[in-house]
Scaffold this motif. Structure first.
Motif, short mmCIF file in Angstrom:
data_model
loop_
_atom_site.label_atom_id
_atom_site.label_comp_id
_atom_site.label_asym_id
_atom_site.label_seq_id
_atom_site.Cartn_x
_atom_site.Cartn_y
_atom_site.Cartn_z
N ARG A 613 0.84 -1.21 0.00
CA ARG A 613 0.00 0.00 0.00
C ARG A 613 0.87 1.26 0.00
O ARG A 613 0.56 2.23 -0.68
N MET A 614 1.95 1.23 0.78
CA MET A 614 2.85 2.39 0.80
C MET A 614 3.56 2.55 -0.54
O MET A 614 3.84 3.67 -0.98
N GLN A 615 3.84 1.44 -1.18
CA GLN A 615 4.47 1.53 -2.51
C GLN A 615 3.53 2.19 -3.51
O GLN A 615 3.96 2.99 -4.35
N MET A 616 2.23 1.89 -3.39
CA MET A 616 1.24 2.55 -4.24
C MET A 616 1.22 4.05 -3.97
O MET A 616 1.12 4.87 -4.89
N ALA A 617 1.32 4.41 -2.69
CA ALA A 617 1.29 5.82 -2.32
C ALA A 617 2.50 6.57 -2.86
O ALA A 617 2.38 7.68 -3.39
N ILE A 618 3.68 5.95 -2.73
CA ILE A 618 4.92 6.57 -3.23
C ILE A 618 4.85 6.74 -4.74
O ILE A 618 5.21 7.79 -5.29
N ALA A 619 4.37 5.70 -5.43
CA ALA A 619 4.23 5.77 -6.89
C ALA A 619 3.27 6.89 -7.28
O ALA A 619 3.50 7.61 -8.26
N ASP A 620 2.19 7.04 -6.51
CA ASP A 620 1.21 8.09 -6.80
C ASP A 620 1.82 9.48 -6.57
O ASP A 620 1.64 10.39 -7.39
N THR A 621 2.55 9.64 -5.47
CA THR A 621 3.16 10.93 -5.15
C THR A 621 4.15 11.36 -6.22
O THR A 621 4.20 12.53 -6.61
N LEU A 622 4.94 10.39 -6.69
CA LEU A 622 6.01 10.71 -7.65
C LEU A 622 5.59 10.46 -9.10
O LEU A 622 6.41 10.58 -10.01
N ASP A 623 4.30 10.11 -9.29
CA ASP A 623 3.77 9.87 -10.63
C ASP A 623 4.60 8.83 -11.37
O ASP A 623 5.03 9.02 -12.51
N LEU A 624 4.82 7.68 -10.68
CA LEU A 624 5.62 6.59 -11.24
C LEU A 624 4.74 5.40 -11.59
O LEU A 624 3.67 5.22 -11.01
N GLU A 625 5.22 4.59 -12.51
CA GLU A 625 4.54 3.34 -12.85
C GLU A 625 4.90 2.31 -11.79
O GLU A 625 6.08 2.07 -11.54
N LEU A 626 3.90 1.74 -11.16
CA LEU A 626 4.15 0.70 -10.16
C LEU A 626 4.01 -0.65 -10.84
O LEU A 626 3.03 -0.91 -11.55
#
Length: 649
Positions: A613-626
Motif C-alpha cells: 500500500r505504501m508503494q502505491m502511495a509513493i508511486a502516486d506521489t512521484l507519478d511513477l509506474e508501479l
C-alpha cells in the motif's frame, strides 16, 4: 395513653416500611445490560442529535425513553484502538496498543478485561460480532473472554440478534451486539441511494460536488438501515419480556465516516452518540429526574467499562483509568477528555488532543505528515476520489484544499461551540492565549497521568520493550528503562521550532537515552537549514542503534545539503527490511520530489503487510509506474481461493 398508642402504631408502620424497602432492595436483581454498537458514525448523523435529514425513528424513540448524552467522545478515532480501550478500561495509548491493526503485548496479570470480571459476578457475557481489539493475532484477540462469541456476522444478521437466549435460567446477561451496517465499507459505493443528495448538509471542509452529495445520501441510507437493526433488536428484547429488566446502551465505536472524520481527532472523528435507557426499577441509576433528558456531562469511552462494572456490582480492577458516571458510586466529572491518533493502517502519524465543554486542542507530533496522504482504504470511497479530483483540478479553496497539504501548525485550537467542523484554528489569536495555555497543561497532565506509551514511533517503542523483555505498558512506567517525563520535556523543545534551542537539541541527540535522541533529531529536522551547526552530530547519529533515529538524522542531513548520506542510510534501512521499514517508506513519501532517488529501492521491496500500500502511495506521489506484479499476485490469490472453495464443495 391514647397518644402513646398512636405513636407506637406510627413507629411500627415506619419500621415495617423501612424493612420492606430493605427487602425490596436486597431482592432487586442485577440489571441485564444490552450494549448496542454501530460503526463509524458520529453523533451528527442521527435525528435525535439534530440532523434534519436523518431518518432514525428507533434511536430517536430510544433517546425519548432514555437519556441522551450530548458530550460523549471516543478516545481513539478508529475502531481497534477504541475497542481496545473499551475492553480493558485503559486508554490504548497507555499500553502502546493505539496504532491501527497492531497486536502488541499487554500484561494480563495487571490489566483485566471487563467481560471476565462480569463473569466472576455471575453474568452471562456474549459478543457479536466485532473482535477488533488490537490484541492477539492480527489485532483480533485469540484469548477467550466471552461466554459466547459469534465468530462472524451471519448473512441473515437478524436471526442472531438474541444472544441472551443462550444464558442459564434467571442468569443476568451482558450482551454486546454490533451492527456493521454503518461501517465505512458501506459508503464505498453509490448504487441505489434513497436520500435526496440536494437536501444533505455538507461539512464546510468538503467541496460541493455531485458525487460528494451522493455519498452523503448513500451514508444516510446506511444510517437508516442501522437504525432499523437497532429497532429489531429492541423488539426482540420486548417480545422476550426483558425490557423492564434490561439497561440498553447505544453508541458508535467512534466518529466518521466521510473523509476527514474517521481516523482524525476533529469533532467529526471523536464525537459519538451515546443513549442509555434505564428501566423504572433501576431509577436510582438515572442521571436526571426523568427519561428524555439530554445530559451535558463530559463522558469518555474509557469511562464506560468502569461504569458498567459499577452498576452491576462487580469489582473494578485497579488498572482501569476511567471514571464511574452512573449510580451511587458516581465520580466527579472530568474537566477534559483525552484522545489520541497513531498509525492508521499504512500511514504513520502521531497526534494527541484534549477537549473540554467548549474547546478542542490538538498537538501534532509529526507536523511533517500531511493528513490527506494517500490511505488505501479511505481512497476507495467515491467522496474521497471526488475530493482528490477537485483538488488536482485546482477547484478547491483555502479551506477545502487544506486536508491535502502539510500541517501548518504544531498546535490547533478550535471553538466547537461556533466551529463544529474545526476549520478556524485559534491557536495564534491573542484573545485565546490563556485558553491555549490551559489546554497545553491539560494535555501534559493527561500524558503523565496515563503514561503515554506513544511518544516515539511505534516500532521504536516495540524495540525498547523487547530490549528490556517487557511490555510497552510496563516500559513507560519504569524510569530506569524509559525517561517519560524527560521525554515530554524534550518534545516541548523539539516542537518549539526555535533555532535558539540548537545547543539543547544537539545535547538531546547525544544523550544516552534513545527516547531523548529521537526528539533531538526530530527537533533538528524541524529547523531545516537551521540545523547546519549540528552537522557532525547528525552524521554520528547515522550509526545509532535505533533505525528511527538514523532515519530522522538522515532526513535532516538532506535538508542541510548532505543528500548522499541521507539516501545511503534510508536506502540501507529499506533494503534490510528493518522493523522501521514502514516509517522509512512514509518518510520517502513525505519527502515528495526529494524522495525520488529512493523510489527504486522503495518500490522493489518485497515485504508484505502494509508495504504494498505504501508503494502505491509513493508511486502516486512521484507519478511513477508501479509494477503490476503485486496487484496481479493479489488477484491470483483471490482466484486461487475461489477455486479451492469450489473444489471443497
Amino acid at each position: 395513653m391514647k397518644h402513646y398508642k398512636i405513636l407506637s402504631k406510627v413507629l411500627i408502620a415506619c419500621v415495617l416500611s423501612i424493612y420492606t424497602l430493605i427487602c425490596q432492595a436486597s431482592d432487586l436483581k442485577r440489571p441485564n445490560i444490552l450494549w448496542l454498537t454501530s460503526e463509524d458514525n458520529n453523533a451528527s448523523w442521527l435525528g435525535c442529535y439534530g440532523n434534519e435529514n436523518a431518518k432514525t425513528p428507533n434511536l430517536d424513540k430510544l433517546a425519548a425513553e432514555g437519556f441522551l448524552y450530548e458530550n460523549a467522545f471516543a478516545n481513539a478515532p478508529v475502531c481497534a484502538p477504541s475497542r481496545c480501550t473499551w475492553l480493558t478500561g485503559v486508554n490504548a495509548v497507555s499500553m502502546g496498543t493505539h496504532p491501527m491493526r497492531s497486536s502488541h503485548s499487554i500484561p494480563y496479570d495487571k490489566i483485566k478485561l471487563y467481560p471476565q470480571v462480569l463473569q466472576k459476578t455471575g453474568y452471562f457475557t456474549a459478543n457479536g460480532f466485532k473482535t477488533d481489539y488490537n490484541l492477539g493475532s492480527k489485532g483480533r484477540t485469540t484469548k477467550k473472554i466471552w461466554d459466547f462469541q459469534s465468530k462472524k456476522e451471519n448473512k441473515d444478521v437478524r436471526s442472531t440478534f438474541h444472544f441472551w437466549r443462550l444464558r442459564k435460567k434467571d442468569q443476568p446477561f451482558f450482551c454486546v451486539i454490533n451492527t456493521m451496517t454503518s461501517h465505512e465499507s458501506k459508503a464505498q459505493g453509490l448504487k441505489g441511494y434513497k436520500h435526496d443528495p440536494a437536501k444533505v448538509t455538507l461539512a464546510k471542509y468538503h467541496p460541493d460536488t455531485p458525487i460528494m452529495r451522493q455519498n452523503y445520501a448513500k451514508y444516510h441510507d446506511q444510517i437508516s438501515l442501522m437504525d432499523a437493526e437497532i429497532g429489531y433488536t429492541l423488539k426482540l428484547l420486548e417480545e422476550d419480556g426483558l425490557a423492564d429488566d434490561t439497561i440498553v446502551i447505544y453508541c458508535s465505536d467512534h466518529g466518521g465516516v466521510l473523509p476527514r472524520s474517521k481516523r482524525f481527532l476533529f469533532e467529526s472523528g471523536i464525537h459519538a452518540p451515546l443513549i442509555i435507557r434505564i428501566p423504572e426499577k433501576y431509577k436510582h441509576l438515572w442521571p436526571a429526574d426523568k427519561p428524555g433528558a439530554r445530559i451535558k456531562e463530559l463522558v469518555s469511552f474509557v469511562d464506560m467499562p468502569k461504569t458498567w462494572l459499577s452498576i452491576t456490582g462487580s469489582e473494578i480492577p485497579k488498572s482501569m483509568q476511567g471514571r464511574v458516571f452512573l449510580g451511587k458510586d458516581k465520580e466527579n466529572e472530568q474537566e477534559y477528555h483525552f484522545s489520541f491518533r497513531g498509525r492508521m493502517d499504512e500511514r504513520v502519524d502521531n497526534e494527541r488532543s484534549v477537549r473540554n465543554g467548549r474547546f478542542t486542542y490538538i498537538r501534532n507530533y509529526m507536523p511533517f505528515a500531511p493528513r490527506g496522504a494517500m490511505l488505501n482504504y479511505l481512497w476507495k470511497m467515491p467522496a474521497t476520489q471526488s475530493w482528490i479530483a477537485e483538488h488536482k483540478a485546482g477547484n478547491t479553496d483555502e479551506i477545502t484544499s487544506r486536508f491535502f497539504k502539510h500541517k501548518t501548525h504544531i498546535e490547533e485550537l478550535y471553538d466547537t461551540s461556533s466551529d463544529s467542523d474545526n476549520i478556524n484554528n485559534l491557536i495564534n489569536h491573542p484573545e485565546f492565549k490563556e485558553v491555549a495555555v490551559q489546554m497545553r497543561k491539560a494535555l501534559r497532565n493527561a500524558q503523565e497521568k496515563y503514561y503515554d506509551a506513544g511518544l516515539l514511533p511505534e516500532y521504536e517503542m516495540v524495540r525498547l520493550a523487547e530490549k528490556y523483555k517487557t511490555t510497552m505498558y510496563d516500559l513507560v512506567r519504569n524510569p530506569q528503562q524509559f525517561k517519560h517525563s524527560a521525554c515530554l520535556d524534550a518534545i516541548d523543545v523539539a516542537l518549539a521550532k526555535d533555532s535558539a534551542n540548537i545547543e539543547m537539541l544537539i545535547k538531546l541527540l547525544e544523550d544516552k537515552s534513545p527516547e531523548l535522541r529521537y526528539w533531538g533529531a526530530t527537533g533538528l529536522l524541524l529547523l531545516g537549514e537551521g540545523a547546519k551547526p549540528a552537522r557532525e552530530q547528525l552524521i554520528d547519529a547515522l550509526n545509532d542503534e535505533s533505525d528511527h533515529i538514523r532515519i530522522m538524522a538522515a532526513w535532516t542531513l538532506l535538508k542541510i545539503g548532505e543528500a548522499e548520506k541521507c539516501y545511503a542510510t534510508i536506502g540501507e534501512i529499506i533494503e534490510k527490511q528493518s522493523p522501521a521499514l514502514m516509517f522509512a517508506l512514509n518518510v520517502v513519501d513525505w519527502m515528495g520530489e526529494e524522495g525520488r532517488p529512493l523510489a527504486k529501492q522503495a518500490l522493489a521491496c518485497k515485504a508484505g503487510g502494509y508495504v504494498p500500500r505504501m508503494q502505491m502511495a509513493i508511486a502516486d506521489t512521484l507519478d511513477l509506474e508501479l509494477s503490476a506484479t503485486k496487484t496481479k499476485t493479489k488477484t491470483k490469490t483471490k482466484t486461487k481461493n475461489k477455486k479451492t472453495k469450489k473444489k471443497k464443495k
